[in-house]
Design an enzyme around this catalytic site. Structure first.
Site, PDB file in Angstrom:
ATOM      1  N   ALA A   1       3.371   9.093  -8.545  1.00  0.00           N
ATOM      2  CA  ALA A   1       2.491   9.030  -7.638  1.00  0.00           C
ATOM      3  C   ALA A   1       3.522   9.104  -6.250  1.00  0.00           C
ATOM      4  O   ALA A   1       4.644   8.844  -6.407  1.00  0.00           O
ATOM      5  CB  ALA A   1       1.683   7.808  -7.053  1.00  0.00           C
TER       6      ALA A   1
ATOM      7  N   SER B   1      13.974  10.530  -8.964  1.00  0.00           N
ATOM      8  CA  SER B   1      13.303   9.462  -8.035  1.00  0.00           C
ATOM      9  C   SER B   1      14.484   9.193  -7.007  1.00  0.00           C
ATOM     10  O   SER B   1      14.258   8.974  -5.679  1.00  0.00           O
ATOM     11  CB  SER B   1      12.725   8.329  -8.464  1.00  0.00           C
ATOM     12  OG  SER B   1      13.486   7.788  -9.396  1.00  0.00           O
TER      13      SER B   1
ATOM     14  N   ARG C   1       3.285   9.205  -1.758  1.00  0.00           N
ATOM     15  CA  ARG C   1       2.580   9.242  -0.311  1.00  0.00           C
ATOM     16  C   ARG C   1       2.624  10.608   0.266  1.00  0.00           C
ATOM     17  O   ARG C   1       3.597  10.951   0.571  1.00  0.00           O
ATOM     18  CB  ARG C   1       2.934   8.275   0.378  1.00  0.00           C
ATOM     19  CG  ARG C   1       2.171   6.931   0.092  1.00  0.00           C
ATOM     20  CD  ARG C   1       2.836   6.051   1.218  1.00  0.00           C
ATOM     21  NE  ARG C   1       4.156   5.541   0.948  1.00  0.00           N
ATOM     22  CZ  ARG C   1       4.810   4.713   1.620  1.00  0.00           C
ATOM     23  NH1 ARG C   1       4.360   4.018   2.772  1.00  0.00           N
ATOM     24  NH2 ARG C   1       5.932   4.474   1.388  1.00  0.00           N
TER      25      ARG C   1
ATOM     26  N   ARG D   1       0.291  -3.740  10.533  1.00  0.00           N
ATOM     27  CA  ARG D   1      -0.059  -2.817   9.619  1.00  0.00           C
ATOM     28  C   ARG D   1      -1.536  -3.108   9.292  1.00  0.00           C
ATOM     29  O   ARG D   1      -2.123  -1.897   9.097  1.00  0.00           O
ATOM     30  CB  ARG D   1       0.744  -3.074   8.414  1.00  0.00           C
ATOM     31  CG  ARG D   1       2.056  -2.642   8.337  1.00  0.00           C
ATOM     32  CD  ARG D   1       2.401  -1.330   8.629  1.00  0.00           C
ATOM     33  NE  ARG D   1       2.174  -0.561   7.221  1.00  0.00           N
ATOM     34  CZ  ARG D   1       1.974   1.035   7.360  1.00  0.00           C
ATOM     35  NH1 ARG D   1       1.799   1.586   8.164  1.00  0.00           N
ATOM     36  NH2 ARG D   1       1.662   1.320   6.055  1.00  0.00           N
TER      37      ARG D   1
ATOM     38  N   GLU E   1      16.970   2.062  -5.351  1.00  0.00           N
ATOM     39  CA  GLU E   1      16.958   0.703  -5.872  1.00  0.00           C
ATOM     40  C   GLU E   1      18.253   0.518  -6.918  1.00  0.00           C
ATOM     41  O   GLU E   1      18.126  -0.127  -8.092  1.00  0.00           O
ATOM     42  CB  GLU E   1      15.865   0.711  -6.803  1.00  0.00           C
ATOM     43  CG  GLU E   1      14.467   0.496  -5.980  1.00  0.00           C
ATOM     44  CD  GLU E   1      13.315   0.742  -7.145  1.00  0.00           C
ATOM     45  OE1 GLU E   1      12.376  -0.335  -6.713  1.00  0.00           O
ATOM     46  OE2 GLU E   1      12.940   1.670  -7.427  1.00  0.00           O
TER      47      GLU E   1
ATOM     48  N   SER F   1       3.018   4.260  -3.005  1.00  0.00           N
ATOM     49  CA  SER F   1       2.319   5.181  -3.824  1.00  0.00           C
ATOM     50  C   SER F   1       1.853   4.583  -4.972  1.00  0.00           C
ATOM     51  O   SER F   1       0.479   4.671  -5.151  1.00  0.00           O
ATOM     52  CB  SER F   1       3.914   6.101  -4.477  1.00  0.00           C
ATOM     53  OG  SER F   1       4.439   6.403  -3.332  1.00  0.00           O
TER      54      SER F   1
ATOM     55  N   ALA G   1       1.081  -1.002   0.059  1.00  0.00           N
ATOM     56  CA  ALA G   1      -0.124  -0.112  -0.137  1.00  0.00           C
ATOM     57  C   ALA G   1       1.039   1.320   0.003  1.00  0.00           C
ATOM     58  O   ALA G   1       0.815   2.272   0.906  1.00  0.00           O
ATOM     59  CB  ALA G   1      -1.040   0.052   1.267  1.00  0.00           C
TER      60      ALA G   1
ATOM     61  N   ASN H   1      17.574   5.982 -16.577  1.00  0.00           N
ATOM     62  CA  ASN H   1      17.898   6.035 -15.007  1.00  0.00           C
ATOM     63  C   ASN H   1      19.160   6.137 -14.805  1.00  0.00           C
ATOM     64  O   ASN H   1      19.523   6.928 -13.856  1.00  0.00           O
ATOM     65  CB  ASN H   1      17.076   4.978 -14.302  1.00  0.00           C
ATOM     66  CG  ASN H   1      15.469   5.198 -14.320  1.00  0.00           C
ATOM     67  OD1 ASN H   1      14.780   4.491 -14.216  1.00  0.00           O
ATOM     68  ND2 ASN H   1      14.981   6.745 -14.632  1.00  0.00           N
TER      69      ASN H   1
ATOM     70  N   LYS I   1      14.517   2.653 -20.294  1.00  0.00           N
ATOM     71  CA  LYS I   1      14.147   3.161 -19.169  1.00  0.00           C
ATOM     72  C   LYS I   1      15.428   2.991 -17.977  1.00  0.00           C
ATOM     73  O   LYS I   1      15.838   3.711 -17.450  1.00  0.00           O
ATOM     74  CB  LYS I   1      12.874   2.694 -18.456  1.00  0.00           C
ATOM     75  CG  LYS I   1      12.507   3.210 -17.172  1.00  0.00           C
ATOM     76  CD  LYS I   1      10.906   3.808 -17.249  1.00  0.00           C
ATOM     77  CE  LYS I   1      10.790   4.699 -16.082  1.00  0.00           C
ATOM     78  NZ  LYS I   1      10.532   3.998 -14.792  1.00  0.00           N
TER      79      LYS I   1
HETATM   80  P1  NAD Z   1       6.732   2.791  -2.160  1.00  0.00           P
HETATM   81  O1  NAD Z   1       7.858   2.342  -1.457  1.00  0.00           O
HETATM   82  O2  NAD Z   1       5.835   3.793  -2.053  1.00  0.00           O
HETATM   83  O3  NAD Z   1       5.471   1.551  -1.922  1.00  0.00           O
HETATM   84  C1  NAD Z   1       5.849   0.066  -1.666  1.00  0.00           C
HETATM   85  C2  NAD Z   1       5.126  -0.384  -0.668  1.00  0.00           C
HETATM   86  O4  NAD Z   1       5.249  -1.881  -0.239  1.00  0.00           O
HETATM   87  C3  NAD Z   1       5.178  -0.182   0.803  1.00  0.00           C
HETATM   88  O5  NAD Z   1       4.089   0.491   1.510  1.00  0.00           O
HETATM   89  C4  NAD Z   1       6.048  -1.228   1.537  1.00  0.00           C
HETATM   90  O6  NAD Z   1       5.548  -1.417   2.622  1.00  0.00           O
HETATM   91  C5  NAD Z   1       5.289  -2.280   0.836  1.00  0.00           C
HETATM   92  N1  NAD Z   1       5.855  -3.755   0.804  1.00  0.00           N
HETATM   93  C6  NAD Z   1       7.043  -4.025   1.032  1.00  0.00           C
HETATM   94  N2  NAD Z   1       7.448  -5.452   1.082  1.00  0.00           N
HETATM   95  C7  NAD Z   1       5.990  -5.860   1.448  1.00  0.00           C
HETATM   96  C8  NAD Z   1       5.623  -7.186   1.797  1.00  0.00           C
HETATM   97  N3  NAD Z   1       6.393  -8.189   1.786  1.00  0.00           N
HETATM   98  N4  NAD Z   1       3.929  -7.145   2.085  1.00  0.00           N
HETATM   99  C9  NAD Z   1       3.208  -6.190   1.888  1.00  0.00           C
HETATM  100  N5  NAD Z   1       3.731  -4.969   1.550  1.00  0.00           N
HETATM  101  C10 NAD Z   1       5.114  -4.784   1.210  1.00  0.00           C
HETATM  102  O7  NAD Z   1       7.067   2.147  -3.630  1.00  0.00           O
HETATM  103  P2  NAD Z   1       6.482   2.927  -5.092  1.00  0.00           P
HETATM  104  O8  NAD Z   1       6.957   4.297  -5.254  1.00  0.00           O
HETATM  105  O9  NAD Z   1       5.008   2.431  -4.912  1.00  0.00           O
HETATM  106  O10 NAD Z   1       7.256   2.049  -5.980  1.00  0.00           O
HETATM  107  C11 NAD Z   1       6.886   0.748  -6.370  1.00  0.00           C
HETATM  108  C12 NAD Z   1       7.819   0.444  -7.525  1.00  0.00           C
HETATM  109  O11 NAD Z   1       7.344   0.983  -8.567  1.00  0.00           O
HETATM  110  C13 NAD Z   1       9.206   0.593  -7.219  1.00  0.00           C
HETATM  111  O12 NAD Z   1       9.910  -0.156  -8.090  1.00  0.00           O
HETATM  112  C14 NAD Z   1       9.467   1.840  -8.087  1.00  0.00           C
HETATM  113  O13 NAD Z   1      10.597   2.342  -8.531  1.00  0.00           O
HETATM  114  C15 NAD Z   1       8.163   1.867  -9.103  1.00  0.00           C
HETATM  115  N6  NAD Z   1       7.974   2.888  -9.661  1.00  0.00           N
HETATM  116  C16 NAD Z   1       7.449   3.965  -9.001  1.00  0.00           C
HETATM  117  C17 NAD Z   1       6.657   5.138  -9.474  1.00  0.00           C
HETATM  118  C18 NAD Z   1       6.025   6.390  -8.433  1.00  0.00           C
HETATM  119  O14 NAD Z   1       5.705   7.265  -8.881  1.00  0.00           O
HETATM  120  N7  NAD Z   1       6.019   6.042  -7.227  1.00  0.00           N
HETATM  121  C19 NAD Z   1       6.844   5.302 -10.627  1.00  0.00           C
HETATM  122  C20 NAD Z   1       7.061   4.502 -11.673  1.00  0.00           C
HETATM  123  C21 NAD Z   1       7.584   3.160 -11.135  1.00  0.00           C
HETATM  124  O1  KPL Z   2      12.699   8.435 -14.305  1.00  0.00           O
HETATM  125  C1  KPL Z   2      13.197   9.368 -13.853  1.00  0.00           C
HETATM  126  C2  KPL Z   2      13.427   9.317 -12.320  1.00  0.00           C
HETATM  127  O2  KPL Z   2      13.357  10.030 -11.747  1.00  0.00           O
HETATM  128  O3  KPL Z   2      13.600   8.151 -11.696  1.00  0.00           O
HETATM  129  C3  KPL Z   2      13.737  10.340 -14.506  1.00  0.00           C
HETATM  130  C4  KPL Z   2      14.676  11.524 -14.055  1.00  0.00           C
HETATM  131  C5  KPL Z   2      12.650  11.124 -15.598  1.00  0.00           C
HETATM  132  C6  KPL Z   2      14.614   9.635 -15.668  1.00  0.00           C
HETATM  133  O4  KPL Z   2      15.790   8.937 -14.973  1.00  0.00           O
END
Ligand code: NAD
Ligand code: KPL
Length: 303
Positions: free
Chosen positions: A129, A250, A131, A35, A262, A10, A8, A186, A182
């Site tokens: 997104a 990020s 939080r 939780r 990561e 972003s 739960a 990054n 991608k």
């Molecule tokens: P986040 O840290 O906001 O959320 C991850 C959630 O997973 C946390 O709440 C954590 O407690 C939970 N979690 C971890 N292990 C768990 C388990 N065993 N059981 C239950 N819950 C568990 O991360 P995010 O930003 O949502 O990112 C998730 C993935 O998506 C990442 O790899 C990130 O790079 C990728 N991503 C994120 C975005 C963004 O805008 N946030 C955009 C593109 C890609």
């Molecule tokens: O995807 C990105 C990130 O911040 O993770 C950008 C900066 C757009 C490219 O690396």
């Protein structure tokens, strides 16, 4: 058929709330009983979109709940993916679909190897997104989701759920070029923003470094059979730097907020691939070492 959303954070909130808003059955899988109790003590998940907050009373459970899982959205960070899947693997049906939202490369193959009977679907997302508080996410950036699997299989019927939920997507028979591209973007941008402590746009002052990294990344991409991901890489990196000039990457944000990065699935994966291919990558290796040193100095994990 129910959507089980693990995590739960972003993206988990962004996906779970849009699916629930479309009237689709959704269950959240939370980390542990503490939780779950915290979640049940308040009024569900919130999504803030265009400044408006909407709440959704989505039922939640832990991994130890009994019900079988036919469709799992794995919405945790790459470094948590294997442990998270291990906790629910016994609940996956023999026809289960598992969507992997993780950024970078490496975690998806590791998860797929753990659950060989499931159909693992890789997702490359440009949606954004974050939080603002526990159980609440702000939809900060419109984007797109490309989905595909390693067997280049036909598109699954449940894509219609995504359409109903207004989740922009496209089925892509071969997603690997997009995932590598991608990852390369990054690698060329994010670590430098951490080391130079700057917004993306300020990398324009480090053009030589960015160019040299793109040249090396291009060699690695060619070496691992991804020439398409190498084509025009520097141009695209420069475009992204210009288009996101005012943003912090990020990885910059993770480090600034004391969160684990990561790195292993981004720069770490590029360096490991170069080493496996015997492809010289001195700039990438040096960048990784500088980043590890920077993370260690701040008490953050460097793997
Ligand atoms: P986040 O840290 O906001 O959320 C991850 C959630 O997973 C946390 O709440 C954590 O407690 C939970 N979690 C971890 N292990 C768990 C388990 N065993 N059981 C239950 N819950 C568990 O991360 P995010 O930003 O949502 O990112 C998730 C993935 O998506 C990442 O790899 C990130 O790079 C990728 N991503 C994120 C975005 C963004 O805008 N946030 C955009 C593109 C890609
Ligand atoms: O995807 C990105 C990130 O911040 O993770 C950008 C900066 C757009 C490219 O690396």
């Amino acid at each position: 058929m129910c959507w089980h959303v693990l995590g739960a954070g972003s993206l988990g909130i962004l996906w779970a709330t849009r699916l629930a808003r479309a009237g689709l059955p959704v269950r959240l899988i939370l980390r542990d009983e503490a939780r779950l109790a915290a979640y049940n003590a308040q009024a569900g998940l919130a999504l803030i979109e265009n400044g408006e907050r909407q709440r959704f009373a989505i039922p939640a459970q832990t991994a130890s709940a009994g019900e079988p899982i036919e469709r799992l959205l794995l919405a945790c960070k790459a470094y948590d993916a294997e442990r998270a899947v291990a906790a629910v693997a016994h609940r996956l049906t023999d026809k289960a679909d598992v969507l992997l939202l993780q950024n970078g490369l490496g975690s998806q193959d590791a998860v797929a190897a753990m659950i060989p009977d499931a159909r693992c679907i890789f997702v490359s997302s440009t949606e954004g997104a974050y939080r603002d508080e526990d159980w609440s996410a702000v939809f900060a950036g419109q984007g797109f989701n490309w989905l595909g699997d390693t067997q280049h299989g036909a598109s699954p019927a449940w894509l219609d759920d995504l359409r109903q939920a207004g989740i922009p997507h496209q089925w892509t028979a071969d997603l690997s070029e997009r995932l590598w591209r991608k990852l390369a973007l990054n690698c060329a941008i994010n670590p430098l923003t951490v080391l130079h402590q700057c917004r993306n746009g300020e990398l324009q002052a480090h053009a030589e470094e960015v160019t040299a990294l793109c040249v090396e990344l291009g060699h690695v991409l060619h070496g691992c059979g991804q020439p398409g991901a190498a084509e025009g890489l520097l141009d695209q990196v420069q475009q992204v730097i210009a288009a996101t000039a005012g943003n912090y990457s990020s990885m910059y944000q993770d480090v600034a907020q004391g969160r684990r990065t990561e790195i292993r699935y981004l720069l770490g994966h590029a360096c490991a691939t170069a080493a496996a291919l015997d492809c010289p990558a001195p700039m990438l290796n040096q960048l990784r070492l500088r980043l590890i040193e920077h993370l260690n100095a701040r008490g953050l994990p460097s793997d």
